[in-house]
Enzyme design. Structure first.
Site, PDB file in Angstrom:
ATOM      1  N   ILE A 159     -22.854 114.122  80.736  1.00  0.00           N
ATOM      2  CA  ILE A 159     -22.912 115.441  80.089  1.00  0.00           C
ATOM      3  C   ILE A 159     -24.218 116.148  80.466  1.00  0.00           C
ATOM      4  O   ILE A 159     -24.217 117.346  80.775  1.00  0.00           O
ATOM      5  CB  ILE A 159     -22.742 115.305  78.563  1.00  0.00           C
ATOM      6  CG1 ILE A 159     -21.338 114.734  78.257  1.00  0.00           C
ATOM      7  CG2 ILE A 159     -22.932 116.657  77.867  1.00  0.00           C
ATOM      8  CD1 ILE A 159     -21.084 114.390  76.801  1.00  0.00           C
ATOM      9  N   ALA A 238     -25.659 115.802  71.002  1.00  0.00           N
ATOM     10  CA  ALA A 238     -25.436 114.356  71.156  1.00  0.00           C
ATOM     11  C   ALA A 238     -25.119 113.711  69.802  1.00  0.00           C
ATOM     12  O   ALA A 238     -23.941 113.590  69.438  1.00  0.00           O
ATOM     13  CB  ALA A 238     -26.641 113.724  71.823  1.00  0.00           C
ATOM     14  N   ARG A 239     -26.149 113.354  69.055  1.00  0.00           N
ATOM     15  CA  ARG A 239     -25.946 112.792  67.723  1.00  0.00           C
ATOM     16  C   ARG A 239     -27.077 113.269  66.813  1.00  0.00           C
ATOM     17  O   ARG A 239     -28.235 113.330  67.229  1.00  0.00           O
ATOM     18  CB  ARG A 239     -25.943 111.257  67.768  1.00  0.00           C
ATOM     19  CG  ARG A 239     -24.650 110.643  68.288  1.00  0.00           C
ATOM     20  CD  ARG A 239     -23.476 110.865  67.332  1.00  0.00           C
ATOM     21  NE  ARG A 239     -22.239 110.272  67.804  1.00  0.00           N
ATOM     22  CZ  ARG A 239     -21.293 110.905  68.516  1.00  0.00           C
ATOM     23  NH1 ARG A 239     -21.458 112.170  68.841  1.00  0.00           N
ATOM     24  NH2 ARG A 239     -20.188 110.284  68.878  1.00  0.00           N
ATOM     25  N   ASP A 263     -25.273 121.188  67.176  1.00  0.00           N
ATOM     26  CA  ASP A 263     -23.828 120.979  66.979  1.00  0.00           C
ATOM     27  C   ASP A 263     -23.563 119.673  66.236  1.00  0.00           C
ATOM     28  O   ASP A 263     -22.436 119.406  65.836  1.00  0.00           O
ATOM     29  CB  ASP A 263     -23.139 120.939  68.353  1.00  0.00           C
ATOM     30  CG  ASP A 263     -21.618 120.857  68.258  1.00  0.00           C
ATOM     31  OD1 ASP A 263     -21.032 121.650  67.486  1.00  0.00           O
ATOM     32  OD2 ASP A 263     -21.011 120.005  68.933  1.00  0.00           O
ATOM     33  N   GLU A 268     -23.129 114.064  58.708  1.00  0.00           N
ATOM     34  CA  GLU A 268     -22.084 115.103  58.778  1.00  0.00           C
ATOM     35  C   GLU A 268     -20.989 114.804  57.770  1.00  0.00           C
ATOM     36  O   GLU A 268     -20.653 113.652  57.562  1.00  0.00           O
ATOM     37  CB  GLU A 268     -21.480 115.123  60.186  1.00  0.00           C
ATOM     38  CG  GLU A 268     -22.469 115.593  61.241  1.00  0.00           C
ATOM     39  CD  GLU A 268     -21.873 115.558  62.650  1.00  0.00           C
ATOM     40  OE1 GLU A 268     -20.645 115.385  62.796  1.00  0.00           O
ATOM     41  OE2 GLU A 268     -22.650 115.702  63.602  1.00  0.00           O
ATOM     42  N   HIS A 286     -20.024 120.418  64.910  1.00  0.00           N
ATOM     43  CA  HIS A 286     -19.597 119.354  65.830  1.00  0.00           C
ATOM     44  C   HIS A 286     -18.360 119.780  66.649  1.00  0.00           C
ATOM     45  O   HIS A 286     -17.309 119.152  66.562  1.00  0.00           O
ATOM     46  CB  HIS A 286     -19.312 118.057  65.052  1.00  0.00           C
ATOM     47  CG  HIS A 286     -19.452 116.824  65.910  1.00  0.00           C
ATOM     48  ND1 HIS A 286     -19.924 115.627  65.448  1.00  0.00           N
ATOM     49  CD2 HIS A 286     -19.168 116.597  67.212  1.00  0.00           C
ATOM     50  CE1 HIS A 286     -19.920 114.718  66.405  1.00  0.00           C
ATOM     51  NE2 HIS A 286     -19.456 115.293  67.510  1.00  0.00           N
TER      52      HIS A 286
HETATM   53  C1  DGY Z   1     -17.809 112.157  70.958  1.00  0.00           C
HETATM   54  O1  DGY Z   1     -16.792 112.053  71.652  1.00  0.00           O
HETATM   55  O2  DGY Z   1     -18.630 111.252  70.876  1.00  0.00           O
HETATM   56  C2  DGY Z   1     -18.006 113.430  70.231  1.00  0.00           C
HETATM   57  O3  DGY Z   1     -19.119 113.466  69.465  1.00  0.00           O
HETATM   58  C3  DGY Z   1     -16.777 113.799  69.440  1.00  0.00           C
HETATM   59  O4  DGY Z   1     -16.161 114.705  70.243  1.00  0.00           O
END
Ligand code: DGY
Length: 321
Positions: A159, A238-239, A263, A268, A286
């Site tokens: 990504i 990401a997270r 995002d 969450e 998200h």
């Molecule tokens: C993932 O795939 O890890 C995303 O955060 C959810 O789309």
């Protein structure tokens, strides 16, 4: 031979559910309820495999309580930090994810966040919706351009590289930090920083694309935010747990960090309320992979992995054991 029995813990796109029903004894979640631990375990009781999502907490305790028949867990996500892979490995349960298919959708959201944060989209949209837009003003609502800026990518994986390709079209200079330096053809001219601190110092915009691991959790904190140039922008697709919310909110409030595009969040969907009052925070719920084509592709990829597993082939996206 009877068809394998699988549990889909969430409602998935129609075509994905149709394929699951065609090839499996599939237990669908047509109401899309979030199953609490006990209900998930009760539904898993007569299954051979699970198809889960990022909203399921598949921790060691849950894995230990799964019936012995369950030998595979396919997650409908690229990230698998919601699954205790060590516990799965300990029970010889195969875990798979869905890489590649959400790369472009997530990179697009990263660009949206970058632009939305840099140009003050939250404040601008609120001005219109709340009827406060009186006239065009030469000095009103001035944002910043991302063109020509230094983009620091924390985690130049699939990504991150897709974001870098898009950012080059904005004449941005790409910097990155990974545990290991990439080969020159994958770097495509990006400047490698052997440590994260060096990357932070060189980032007008920092975009987070690393996995959530014990090493990266809270790596964006008061100390590291202070290394960013004054007025820098922070983007996270990401997270949430890679960022220390209190530190980022304090830096956004003081203006030390100019803006953020987020995002993903800790806890969450109950994100830190401190973000909600910040007009320099551009927030999305998200949505990284949230397009129909990508969600279909994620579902098909998860089913491909289950197909391989039940046919006795090594699943393409096995992350454990
Ligand atoms: C993932 O795939 O890890 C995303 O955060 C959810 O789309």
């Amino acid at each position: 031979m009877s068809r394998p029995r699988i549990l889909l813990t969430r409602k998935l796109p129609t075509e994905v559910e149709a394929r699951a029903m065609r090839d499996y004894e599939a237990d669908l979640n047509t109401d899309d309820r979030l199953y609490a631990r006990d209900e998930l375990l009760a539904r898993a009781a007569d299954k051979d495999g699970l198809l889960v999502t990022v909203t399921d907490r598949i921790d060691a305790k849950l894995i230990a309580a799964l019936p012995a028949e369950i030998r595979v867990i396919a997650t409908f996500s690229v990230g698998y930090d919601h699954i205790d892979v060590a516990a799965a490995t300990g029970r010889d349960v195969t875990v798979t994810n869905t890489p590649d298919v959400l790369t472009d959708a997530t990179a697009e959201i990263a660009m949206l966040l970058m632009l939305g944060a840099a140009r003050g989209a939250t404040a601008g949209a609120a001005t219109i919706r709340e009827g406060r837009w009186k006239n065009w003003a030469p000095t009103g609502m001035l944002g910043r351009e991302i063109s020509g800026k230094r983009l620091g990518i924390l985690g130049l994986g699939r990504i991150g590289q897709a974001v870098a390709r898009r950012a080059r079209a904005f004449n941005m200079t790409i910097h990155y930090h990974n545990r290991n330096r990439l080969r020159p053809d994958a770097e495509e001219g990006a400047v490698f920083h052997a440590d994260a601190a060096s990357l932070f110092r060189a980032s007008d915009i920092l975009s987070i694309h690393c996995a959530s691991t014990p090493e990266t959790r809270r790596i964006v904190n008061a100390e590291t935010l202070a290394l960013l140039p004054s007025g820098a922008i922070v983007v996270n697709t990401a997270r949430g747990d890679i960022v220390d919310d209190d530190a980022l909110i304090a830096a956004l409030s003081s203006g030390r960090i100019g803006a953020a595009g987020l995002d993903v969040f800790n806890n969450e969907p109950n994100l830190h309320p401190g973000y909600l009052g910040l007009s320099n925070a551009f927030l999305l719920p998200h949505l990284g992979s949230a397009t129909l084509e990508t969600r279909n592709a994620m579902g098909f990829r998860a089913l491909d992995n289950l197909d391989d597993f039940f046919a006795g082939r090594p699943p393409r996206d096995r992350v454990a054991p």
